[in-house]
Design a protein around this motif. Structure first.
Motif, PDB file in Angstrom:
ATOM      1  N   SER A  40       0.864  -1.176   0.000  1.00 28.91           N
ATOM      2  CA  SER A  40       0.000   0.000   0.000  1.00 28.91           C
ATOM      3  C   SER A  40       0.902   1.227   0.000  1.00 28.91           C
ATOM      4  O   SER A  40       1.998   1.196   0.565  1.00 28.91           O
ATOM      5  CB  SER A  40      -0.890  -0.004   1.244  1.00 28.91           C
ATOM      6  N   ASP A  42       0.652   3.795   1.672  1.00 27.83           N
ATOM      7  CA  ASP A  42       0.606   4.520   2.945  1.00 27.83           C
ATOM      8  C   ASP A  42       2.007   4.901   3.417  1.00 27.83           C
ATOM      9  O   ASP A  42       2.191   5.908   4.080  1.00 27.83           O
ATOM     10  CB  ASP A  42      -0.071   3.674   4.029  1.00 27.83           C
ATOM     11  N   LYS A  43       2.987   4.076   3.100  1.00 31.20           N
ATOM     12  CA  LYS A  43       4.358   4.294   3.577  1.00 31.20           C
ATOM     13  C   LYS A  43       5.280   4.880   2.495  1.00 31.20           C
ATOM     14  O   LYS A  43       6.491   4.928   2.665  1.00 31.20           O
ATOM     15  CB  LYS A  43       4.935   2.972   4.080  1.00 31.20           C
ATOM     16  N   TYR A  95      -5.699   7.730  -2.280  1.00 28.18           N
ATOM     17  CA  TYR A  95      -4.255   7.888  -2.211  1.00 28.18           C
ATOM     18  C   TYR A  95      -3.937   9.134  -1.404  1.00 28.18           C
ATOM     19  O   TYR A  95      -4.760  10.051  -1.313  1.00 28.18           O
ATOM     20  CB  TYR A  95      -3.653   7.974  -3.615  1.00 28.18           C
ATOM     21  N   PRO A  96      -2.748   9.195  -0.822  1.00 25.17           N
ATOM     22  CA  PRO A  96      -2.383  10.384  -0.046  1.00 25.17           C
ATOM     23  C   PRO A  96      -2.545  11.653  -0.877  1.00 25.17           C
ATOM     24  O   PRO A  96      -2.346  11.651  -2.088  1.00 25.17           O
ATOM     25  CB  PRO A  96      -0.911  10.136   0.308  1.00 25.17           C
TER      26      PRO A  96
END
Length: 139
Positions: A40, A42-43, A95-96
């Protein structure tokens, strides 16, 4: 120049991975290409001062000579790292918000799997560096 390709995938197809590895090996005399896989995004972190592109299907894909010129211009503008983000942006995945600031980059108007997109991208990077270094490469 360093090129980092971020891919939202646990693993790549083993046959396509062989092609990716071959293009990375061929490109190694000219620049460093790194592939980073993410379960993912996220990181996901990008290098400070790098130029980041999200790879999408669409019109306006550069020619091999055009990509060569993009890389040259970024290098002349002081960028030492180019990063490409490959994901299935057509899904309703959140998504970010930083992704909104990434410039879009299209390889083709065709929708391709992330694995195939990575093969085409690494091949085009190799092709751009052969053009940049006046090495004959098939058309």
């Amino acid at each position: 120049m360093e090129i980092i390709i971020h891919i939202e995938s646990k693993k790549l197809d083993k046959n396509l991975q062989l092609a990716i590895n071959e293009y990375i090996k061929r490109t190694s005399p000219y620049c460093r290409v790194n592939i980073k896989l993410y379960k993912s995004f996220d990181k996901l972190t990008t290098k400070s001062g790098s130029k980041v592109f999200k790879v999408i299907a669409g019109d306006g894909s550069p020619t091999s000579e055009g990509l060569c010129q993009i890389i040259k211009n970024l290098n002349l503008s002081g960028f030492s790292c180019i990063e490409f983000v490959i994901a299935d942006f057509s899904k309703d995945t959140m998504y970010p918000t930083t992704f909104d600031s990434f410039e879009t980059f299209s390889l083709s108007s065709f929708s391709m799997s992330m694995d195939l997109t990575t093969v085409v991208l690494t091949e085009q990077i190799y092709r751009a560096y052969t053009i940049m270094n006046n090495i004959t490469y098939h058309k």
